[in-house]
Design a protein around this motif. Structure first.
Motif, mmCIF file in Angstrom:
data_model
loop_
_atom_site.group_PDB
_atom_site.id
_atom_site.type_symbol
_atom_site.label_atom_id
_atom_site.label_comp_id
_atom_site.label_asym_id
_atom_site.label_seq_id
_atom_site.Cartn_x
_atom_site.Cartn_y
_atom_site.Cartn_z
ATOM 1 N N ALA A 27 0.832 -1.205 0.000
ATOM 2 C CA ALA A 27 0.000 0.000 0.000
ATOM 3 C C ALA A 27 0.867 1.255 0.000
ATOM 4 C CB ALA A 27 -0.916 -0.019 1.230
ATOM 5 N N ALA A 28 1.959 1.216 0.777
ATOM 6 C CA ALA A 28 2.844 2.387 0.869
ATOM 7 C C ALA A 28 3.512 2.680 -0.466
ATOM 8 C CB ALA A 28 3.893 2.154 1.954
ATOM 9 N N VAL A 29 4.041 1.626 -1.116
ATOM 10 C CA VAL A 29 4.746 1.863 -2.380
ATOM 11 C C VAL A 29 3.762 2.262 -3.473
ATOM 12 C CG1 VAL A 29 4.703 -0.509 -3.312
ATOM 13 C CG2 VAL A 29 6.634 0.980 -3.813
ATOM 14 N N LEU B 267 3.969 5.766 -5.713
ATOM 15 C CA LEU B 267 4.070 5.723 -7.178
ATOM 16 C C LEU B 267 2.897 6.413 -7.867
ATOM 17 C CD1 LEU B 267 5.395 2.079 -7.683
ATOM 18 C CD2 LEU B 267 6.632 4.191 -8.163
ATOM 19 N N THR B 268 1.742 6.449 -7.212
ATOM 20 C CA THR B 268 0.545 7.008 -7.864
ATOM 21 C C THR B 268 0.204 8.422 -7.393
ATOM 22 O OG1 THR B 268 -0.875 5.969 -6.191
ATOM 23 C CG2 THR B 268 -0.464 4.723 -8.210
ATOM 24 N N ALA B 269 0.944 8.939 -6.422
ATOM 25 C CA ALA B 269 0.608 10.250 -5.857
ATOM 26 C C ALA B 269 0.754 11.355 -6.897
ATOM 27 C CB ALA B 269 1.510 10.549 -4.661
ATOM 28 N N ALA B 270 -0.261 12.222 -6.978
ATOM 29 C CA ALA B 270 -0.179 13.372 -7.883
ATOM 30 C C ALA B 270 0.886 14.348 -7.395
ATOM 31 C CB ALA B 270 -1.538 14.065 -7.977
ATOM 32 N N GLU B 271 0.947 14.532 -6.070
ATOM 33 C CA GLU B 271 1.968 15.386 -5.468
ATOM 34 C C GLU B 271 2.587 14.613 -4.306
ATOM 35 O OE1 GLU B 271 0.805 19.284 -4.374
ATOM 36 O OE2 GLU B 271 -0.134 19.739 -6.309
ATOM 37 N N LEU B 272 3.835 14.192 -4.497
ATOM 38 C CA LEU B 272 4.514 13.403 -3.474
ATOM 39 C C LEU B 272 4.932 14.305 -2.321
ATOM 40 C CD1 LEU B 272 5.463 10.516 -2.934
ATOM 41 C CD2 LEU B 272 7.655 11.105 -3.970
ATOM 42 N N ASN B 273 4.869 13.771 -1.100
ATOM 43 C CA ASN B 273 5.300 14.551 0.062
ATOM 44 C C ASN B 273 6.041 13.653 1.039
ATOM 45 O OD1 ASN B 273 3.304 13.237 1.821
ATOM 46 N ND2 ASN B 273 1.794 14.494 0.750
ATOM 47 N N PRO C 29 9.383 1.250 3.823
ATOM 48 C CA PRO C 29 10.455 0.685 4.641
ATOM 49 C C PRO C 29 11.654 1.630 4.670
ATOM 50 C CG PRO C 29 9.559 -0.972 3.169
ATOM 51 C CD PRO C 29 8.951 0.328 2.763
ATOM 52 N N ALA C 30 12.483 1.513 5.704
ATOM 53 C CA ALA C 30 13.502 2.518 6.020
ATOM 54 C C ALA C 30 14.373 2.910 4.836
ATOM 55 C CB ALA C 30 14.376 2.005 7.162
ATOM 56 N N ARG C 31 14.894 1.937 4.110
ATOM 57 C CA ARG C 31 15.816 2.256 3.009
ATOM 58 C C ARG C 31 15.113 3.083 1.942
ATOM 59 N NH1 ARG C 31 17.800 0.270 -2.033
ATOM 60 N NH2 ARG C 31 20.020 0.788 -2.190
ATOM 61 N N TYR C 32 13.920 2.676 1.558
ATOM 62 C CA TYR C 32 13.216 3.361 0.486
ATOM 63 C C TYR C 32 12.598 4.672 0.958
ATOM 64 C CZ TYR C 32 14.154 -0.563 -2.474
ATOM 65 O OH TYR C 32 14.816 -1.504 -3.227
ATOM 66 N N ALA C 33 12.292 4.756 2.243
ATOM 67 C CA ALA C 33 11.819 6.037 2.780
ATOM 68 C C ALA C 33 12.916 7.085 2.641
ATOM 69 C CB ALA C 33 11.415 5.869 4.245
ATOM 70 N N TYR C 34 14.151 6.688 2.994
ATOM 71 C CA TYR C 34 15.266 7.648 2.921
ATOM 72 C C TYR C 34 15.572 8.033 1.476
ATOM 73 C CZ TYR C 34 19.718 9.911 3.619
ATOM 74 O OH TYR C 34 20.726 10.846 3.613
ATOM 75 N N LEU C 35 15.691 7.021 0.592
ATOM 76 C CA LEU C 35 16.056 7.305 -0.794
ATOM 77 C C LEU C 35 14.960 8.091 -1.516
ATOM 78 C CD1 LEU C 35 17.775 3.949 -1.858
ATOM 79 C CD2 LEU C 35 18.874 6.159 -1.447
ATOM 80 N N SER C 36 13.703 7.815 -1.215
ATOM 81 C CA SER C 36 12.609 8.538 -1.876
ATOM 82 C C SER C 36 12.648 10.017 -1.509
ATOM 83 C CB SER C 36 11.261 7.928 -1.485
ATOM 84 O OG SER C 36 11.148 6.612 -1.989
ATOM 85 N N GLN C 37 12.887 10.298 -0.245
ATOM 86 C CA GLN C 37 12.974 11.703 0.159
ATOM 87 C C GLN C 37 14.200 12.367 -0.450
ATOM 88 O OE1 GLN C 37 12.193 12.595 4.351
ATOM 89 N NE2 GLN C 37 11.285 10.566 4.573
ATOM 90 N N SER D 88 15.279 16.117 -0.840
ATOM 91 C CA SER D 88 15.326 16.602 0.539
ATOM 92 C C SER D 88 15.823 15.497 1.463
ATOM 93 C CB SER D 88 13.932 17.069 0.980
ATOM 94 O OG SER D 88 13.949 17.498 2.319
ATOM 95 N N PRO D 89 17.117 15.124 1.332
ATOM 96 C CA PRO D 89 17.639 14.035 2.175
ATOM 97 C C PRO D 89 17.640 14.421 3.648
ATOM 98 C CG PRO D 89 19.417 15.155 1.009
ATOM 99 C CD PRO D 89 18.138 15.687 0.445
#
Length: 586
Positions: free
Chosen positions: A211-213, A217-223, A231-239, A245-246
């Protein structure tokens, strides 16, 4: 009474075995068991199931828990090998390959990638989605010298997502699609993106990770809020990549090289903003070194941007050429690399060579002195040394004319052995009293990487222990026996002793650093590594016993003392120091 207790124990084991069977069936059905459920199963029962180990490994990769995940992957690989499950073995190899690339260990990843590529081309039906995923990352981290590496990586990411969809694993298909986006943020969207997003939303949303991923991927405006649910690794890399905004790098991700690169980029930007130009230049150099071990198109873009910022701040002579000249004309760079045929060399735990196409070769020395001479030259500044120095160190004492003849024959054998691997004949030269190797032919060797990381860590230790510890962690995983196949020689043993002292010192400092952070698990791992490295050092046992007693684990502390006592008697002919004994029996 004992019979009653035994019956209760057997009943509990039977109940846990039922839970294991349920979890295994869920995995076979393509679902990811809840982490809490897996952790609730006792470790001695859980570790006997390769399927449950695999599920834990998947969680470990998602969250960046690389050290413990590596051990579990190796255990699971052995378990599936015992079952002769070839498909599962390939999956474990692919996950290990992904892990090695996440820590920047291309030398270890190379053999896995070569075999996976062969199996993917030969029997793709035997390969899970992890195999093309690992090959996609290898295209950038190992085969990036080829002009079309990014296009090849995207093709493999697509194949990986398709394979996971066929396997009924929508959660992993979602993470591959996210990985593709993180890998190259400038890439054009897939033509069938809308169909993929619709499928992913329908099939992955009943799983928390899925659900998180899907939302990201589908968000019109990511935040930031959406990214933080990953999950931790992808939360950090996505930001860091999608939001540019690391955040501060969590301690759990300090072994993940890709995360460290973006954290280093954030430090460079902050230092430039604070006009700390010297520190920014140094931090950029560390980032650039990490980039050479592991990269993606997104990382290359970040590096170019930082180089431009450094140049604008008046550091153009140092920073700008490092990256911008390298990326200015990709075709010219590739042609130059092919012409000089750069190789990567591993000296720890057996000598081998990685060619520009990623293939790994082990040399066949006609005389072992040829291998010894090769290692000696690679350890010298600029890969060259005075002829008399080479004769004295490599060939020892004796008649000068005889030793000169030995050098001549050894040089011939070394050239011949390297030529058989595809290297140019003139890679080894002897002229004007100098014996050396052409620097442009060797791209890197693990010994250089190890010493560089350790040396910079030593320089930073007093002022920035956090950064020093990051570098120490990267260095310690490179360490091994230098030139294991080479015979005993005085000069080589001295170098090995120096490396052993350096590794020991890094591990001691890491134990101290993690102790300051109250990270008891990592302290214990460092102390165990210290004892494994130097089983005759009482100081290491003393530290481990104190650590166990601090955690009220007296029985384990006594076990470590008995081990020290046995080593002292059998190998040193003595007793442990009274100070160590008093720790346990005051």
């Amino acid at each position: 009474m004992n019979q009653k207790n035994d019956g209760i124990t057997i009943l509990k084991q039977d109940n846990w075995l039922i839970e294991v069977l349920k979890a295994e069936q869920a995995i076979l059905d393509g679902n990811m068991p809840a982490t809490l459920l897996l952790q609730a199963i006792p470790a001695d029962i859980r570790m006997k199931s390769p399927l449950l180990l695999r599920a834990e490994c998947e969680e470990g990769l998602l969250h960046g828990r690389l050290i413990e995940t590596k051990q579990m992957l190796e255990t699971a690989l052995r378990g599936f090998a015992a079952q002769a499950d070839e498909s599962a073995m390939l999956t474990m190899m692919a996950m290990l390959g992904l892990l090695y690339m996440q820590v920047g260990d291309r030398q270890e990843a190379g053999p896995f990638m070569a075999q996976l590529a062969e199996e993917w081309n030969r029997t793709p039906e035997q390969c899970s989605g992890f195999v093309p995923w690992a090959l996609a990352r290898a295209a950038a981290s190992i085969e990036r010298e080829t002009v079309e590496y990014a296009a090849e990586a995207h093709r493999l990411f697509q194949a990986s997502a398709e394979r996971f969809r066929e396997e009924g694993k929508p959660v992993w298909a979602g993470f591959v699609l996210l990985e593709r986006k993180l890998f190259d943020g400038s890439a054009s969207e897939q033509a069938d993106r809308q169909l993929w997003m619709s499928w992913l939303t329908r099939h992955a949303s009943d799983n928390p990770h899925g659900a998180a991923v899907a939302r990201v991927l589908t968000a019109a405006e990511l935040n930031e809020s959406l990214c933080s649910k990953l999950p931790a690794r992808y939360a950090y890399l996505s930001q860091a990549i999608l939001l540019d905004s690391p955040q501060e790098l969590p301690r759990a991700l300090t072994a993940d090289l890709e995360c460290c690169i973006y954290a280093a980029g954030a430090r460079v930007r902050q230092m430039l903003q604070d006009r700390q130009l010297v520190q920014a230049e140094r931090a950029f150099g560390q980032l650039d070194h990490m980039r050479k071990l592991m990269t993606t198109p997104s990382i290359e873009q970040l590096t170019v941007q930082l180089a431009a910022s450094l140049a604008a701040a008046g550091l153009a002579e140092v920073a700008a050429p490092t990256v911008t000249e390298e990326l200015a004309d990709n075709h010219i760079a590739i042609e130059a690399q092919v012409e000089t045929a750069k190789w990567r060399v591993r000296l720890f735990n057996g000598i081998n060579f990685t060619a520009i196409d990623g293939h790994v070769f082990e040399p066949s020395w006609k005389r072992r002195k040829a291998g010894e001479l090769f290692v000696y030259l690679l350890l010298q500044p600029n890969y060259r040394a005075n002829r008399e120095q080479v004769i004295d160190r490599v060939f020892g004492e004796g008649d000068n004319s005889k030793r000169s003849n030995q050098l001549y024959v050894t040089l011939h054998d070394l050239r011949s052995s390297l030529k058989e691997l595809g290297m140019p004949e003139d890679i080894v030269f002897a002229k004007r009293g100098v014996i050396g190797m052409a620097e442009h032919t060797i791209e890197a060797n693990d010994m250089e990487d190890y010493n560089t990381l350790a040396r910079i860590g030593d320089q930073l230790w007093m002022d920035d222990r956090e950064e020093a510890s990051r570098l120490y962690e990267k260095a310690r995983v490179l360490y091994g026996q230098l030139g294991t196949e080479l015979p005993h020689t005085d000069w080589l043993e001295r170098v090995r002793e120096q490396l052993l002292d350096r590794q020991t010192n890094m591990i001691k400092r890491l134990a101290a650093y993690y102790g300051e952070l109250l990270d008891e698990a990592r302290v214990e791992q460092c102390l165990a590594d210290w004892i494994a490295l130097r089983p005759d050092q009482e100081e290491a046992y003393h530290a481990m016993i104190v650590h166990c007693l601090r955690g009220e684990r007296r029985i384990e502390a006594i076990g470590w003392y008995r081990r020290l006592e046995r080593i002292c008697k059998e190998e040193l002919g003595s007793e442990p120091l009274e100070d160590v004994r008093k720790l346990l029996w005051k």
